[in-house]
Design an enzyme around this catalytic site. Structure first.
Site, PDB file in Angstrom:
ATOM      1  CG  ASP A 164      29.552   1.171  66.747  1.00 49.26           C
ATOM      2  OD1 ASP A 164      28.407   0.781  66.485  1.00 49.26           O
ATOM      3  OD2 ASP A 164      30.253   1.789  65.918  1.00 49.26           O
ATOM      4  CG  HIS A 483      25.175  -3.676  72.392  1.00 53.17           C
ATOM      5  ND1 HIS A 483      25.925  -4.603  73.077  1.00 53.17           N
ATOM      6  CD2 HIS A 483      26.002  -3.149  71.462  1.00 53.17           C
ATOM      7  CE1 HIS A 483      27.140  -4.648  72.569  1.00 53.17           C
ATOM      8  NE2 HIS A 483      27.223  -3.765  71.585  1.00 53.17           N
ATOM      9  CG  ASP A 531      16.210  -4.823  78.654  1.00 48.58           C
ATOM     10  OD1 ASP A 531      17.125  -4.208  78.071  1.00 48.58           O
ATOM     11  OD2 ASP A 531      15.657  -4.416  79.697  1.00 48.58           O
ATOM     12  CD  GLU A 540      24.729  -1.787  68.285  1.00 51.11           C
ATOM     13  OE1 GLU A 540      24.926  -2.953  67.916  1.00 51.11           O
ATOM     14  OE2 GLU A 540      25.541  -0.854  68.078  1.00 51.11           O
TER      15      GLU A 540
HETATM   16  O1  9MR Z   1      22.022  -2.431  61.072  1.00 52.26           O
HETATM   17  C1  9MR Z   1      22.992  -3.342  60.581  1.00 52.26           C
HETATM   18  C2  9MR Z   1      22.296  -4.608  60.161  1.00 52.26           C
HETATM   19  O2  9MR Z   1      21.459  -4.364  59.059  1.00 52.26           O
HETATM   20  C3  9MR Z   1      23.320  -5.678  59.812  1.00 52.26           C
HETATM   21  O3  9MR Z   1      22.647  -6.902  59.584  1.00 52.26           O
HETATM   22  C4  9MR Z   1      24.321  -5.826  60.951  1.00 52.26           C
HETATM   23  C5  9MR Z   1      25.408  -6.851  60.665  1.00 52.26           C
HETATM   24  O4  9MR Z   1      26.190  -6.453  59.599  1.00 52.26           O
HETATM   25  O5  9MR Z   1      24.947  -4.587  61.224  1.00 52.26           O
HETATM   26  C6  9MR Z   1      24.045  -3.593  61.642  1.00 52.26           C
HETATM   27  O6  9MR Z   1      24.741  -2.384  61.818  1.00 52.26           O
HETATM   28  C7  9MR Z   1      25.607  -2.260  62.914  1.00 52.26           C
HETATM   29  C8  9MR Z   1      26.855  -1.597  62.377  1.00 52.26           C
HETATM   30  O7  9MR Z   1      27.519  -2.460  61.496  1.00 52.26           O
HETATM   31  C9  9MR Z   1      27.793  -1.116  63.471  1.00 52.26           C
HETATM   32  N1  9MR Z   1      27.108  -0.290  64.429  1.00 52.26           N
HETATM   33  C10 9MR Z   1      25.959  -0.940  65.017  1.00 52.26           C
HETATM   34  C11 9MR Z   1      24.955  -1.340  63.954  1.00 52.26           C
HETATM   35  C12 9MR Z   1      23.709  -1.943  64.573  1.00 52.26           C
HETATM   36  O8  9MR Z   1      23.914  -3.167  65.159  1.00 52.26           O
END
Ligand code: 9MR
Length: 562
Positions: A164, A483, A531, A540
């Site tokens: 994102d 992602h 994937d 991601e």
């Molecule tokens: O890395 C984060 C992970 O530890 C959490 O479990 C998850 C859900 O809250 O969010 C991950 O972080 C995301 C972030 O909130 C937004 N950008 C993408 C991150 C990776 O998925």
């Protein structure tokens, strides 16, 4: 006769050091022996007998180890097993992970906001600038003191967090901290690492120039009262479009204790590192230290402000939360970095180091280890106020536990000693275990620690239950559909290179019946990975997952090729 290529032979698809450990894992092999041949064909250069069949707990697979560490002659090879097939090719070479280290660091360049990626540096992945972030609104949640709601501020630059386009201070903390740790520990290696970025050749290591891209953005995230905004974000995630097509209003939201302390820690650390490059950055070291001190003062006055996304309105915010309600680790990290930078023992008095420290694996919500790592890095220059031996013992206790995990692993890797390690972003655990093991090697010179660190690099680059080399652009079986909005939207088949996929995780947060969700891909903890663009829970990428890989690949290169 040549046999078909198979992913049932799992190995580091990049390769191995001439004098280093070399292992492949073979799934369900009936044969008793394996051979290694030149990748271009020809006589076997090595043949060996498999180890006994064993079950790997995290995947339930029955596997055998093919160990060929004695193969020292540089070259390109494949492993071959009758009835199974031929592995992906790999190299034996003295600088075998140099491109991995370079590529994983270069990935941060591709993540830059607010500047165009020029073809001279970005090649096929050149793109216009996205998100100028020179007109960002202060959200009402951020206006408890300091700048009022609706104030327009400028906070350009920095890296996008992940797939994102938002920029988050908490997650920036451990990312910047890990890259600065590498910079402090291996300055000579860093000086020689050219990643081909606009700043290359300016007399400052690319590693530092790149890290400062995000550090400068972080500086702009500090309010006038010293507090630091939690994130710079749109109200909702944007669509699958290139950065310059994602133009929704950007806000800075809620100042909080975690963001402010992560900021204090990393700005203090950056001040220390930058002070060695005063000519290139006049005044910057002082500005960074002053910013860190102001953040510390704010956090002491506001010690329990958790980021509470659910309470935000007008507009409500639904992007990544990075919520963290436990601040003792952030207080420790910030205090110890400030102590190291200023020499002021008052910071140690405020946050004493435990007499019997316990060192685990850091992550974005647990950063005390980052403080321990910096203290250990400066073990020779700090005085009696720190019991360095106790820190060393704590680090070695953790490292020894990792050695035992490797010993008990049918895959001969440290990763996966406990199934809880396969959480969201599990590949960062493999990386961070490796960081601790490199530190143990620095402290002892005991090669077992370095070899165990290498086992986790092998894991990330292919010796795992998915058979993927999780770093985009590196290896034959490597993620193609991460992602990551630019990789999805740019019309180029190959993803942006050098990005580490999050890795196996059976949480299934992205599984569901809607068109944008994944079909259920979950199996065992170590194999739950797909994937596919849909899989933000396994496929991601983020700045905080890449950082330990940059550290691991670079430190191993520095140790083995210096
Ligand atoms: O890395 C984060 C992970 O530890 C959490 O479990 C998850 C859900 O809250 O969010 C991950 O972080 C995301 C972030 O909130 C937004 N950008 C993408 C991150 C990776 O998925």
């Amino acid at each position: 006769a040549a046999q078909a290529q198979t992913d049932a032979i799992r190995l580091n698809q990049i390769g191995f050091y001439p004098d280093g450990p070399k292992t492949a894992v073979v799934v369900d092999a009936e044969a008793e022996t394996f051979t290694v041949r030149p990748a271009g064909g020809g006589e076997a250069v090595y043949s060996g007998a498999f180890g006994a069949a064993e079950t790997w707990g995290p995947s339930g697979e029955t596997v055998r180890l093919a160990e060929f560490s004695d193969l020292a002659a540089p070259g390109e090879y494949v492993v071959e097993v009758d009835g199974v097939g031929t592995s992906y090719p790999f190299a034996v070479s003295g600088h075998v992970h140099q491109e991995v280290a370079r590529g994983a660091l270069k990935a941060y360049y591709y993540m830059r906001a607010s500047e165009p990626l020029e073809a001279a540096y970005a090649g096929r992945w050149a793109r216009p600038a996205g998100h100028p972030d020179d007109r960002v609104l202060v959200h009402n949640s951020a206006a408890t003191a300091g700048r009022p709601a609706g104030t327009v501020i400028s906070a350009p630059g920095g890296w996008y967090d992940a797939g994102d386009y938002n920029k988050y201070v908490v997650n920036s903390g451990i990312s910047v901290g890990t890259l600065l740790l590498l910079m402090e520990q291996y300055p000579a290696y860093a000086a020689a690492l050219d990643t081909g970025i606009p700043e290359s050749g300016d007399g400052v290591p690319d590693l530092l120039d790149e890290t400062l891209v995000n550090v400068r953005w972080m500086l702009a995230m500090q309010d006038e009262d010293g507090g630091v905004y939690h994130k710079l974000t749109t109200a909702n995630f944007e669509g699958e479009v290139m950065p310059h097509r994602a133009t929704a209003t950007r806000y800075v939201v809620q100042k909080g204790t975690a963001a402010t302390l992560d900021f204090a820690a990393t700005m203090a650390q950056a001040s220390r590192v930058v002070s060695g490059y005063d000519d290139a950055f006049p005044g910057l070291a002082d500005s960074l230290r002053t910013a860190a001190e102001a953040a510390w003062v704010w956090a002491r006055a506001n010690p329990t402000v958790a980021y509470n996304q659910g309470a935000l309105s007008d507009p409500a915010i639904s992007t990544g939360a990075y919520g963290d309600g436990t601040f003792s680790d952030e207080f420790d990290w910030a205090a110890w970095e400030l102590f190291l930078t200023t020499g002021d023992a008052a910071y140690l008095a405020a946050r004493p180091i435990p007499t019997r420290p316990s060192i685990g694996t850091p992550w974005w919500g647990g950063v005390r280890e980052m403080g321990y790592y910096s203290l250990l890095t400066h073990r020779e220059d700090i005085g009696d106020e720190v019991d360095v031996d106790a820190l060393r013992d704590a680090l070695l206790r953790q490292a020894d536990a990792f050695l035992a995990d490797r010993e008990g692993s049918a895959y001969d890797v440290v990763m996966g000693g406990q199934t809880s390690q396969f959480n969201w972003g599990s590949n960062s655990n493999a990386g961070n275990q490796g960081v601790a093991l490199v530190l143990a090697y620095q402290l002892t010179g005991d090669r077992r620690y370095l070899d165990a660190a290498i086992s986790n690099l092998d894991y990330l680059l292919g010796r795992n239950a998915t058979g993927f080399s999780f770093l985009t652009g590196f290896g034959d079986k490597t993620p193609m559909h991460i992602h990551h909005r630019p990789s999805q939207a740019d019309g180029i088949a190959d993803p942006v290179p050098g990005l580490l996929a999050g890795g196996p995780h059976a949480g299934g947060q992205d599984v569901g019946p809607n068109s944008w969700q994944c079909d259920d891909y979950r199996t065992t903890p170590a194999a739950s990975y797909v994937d596919d663009w849909c899989s933000y829970a396994t496929n991601e990428i983020t700045i905080n997952w890449n950082a330990p890989l940059v550290y691991l690949a670079s430190a191993i290169e520095a140790e083995l090729s210096e």
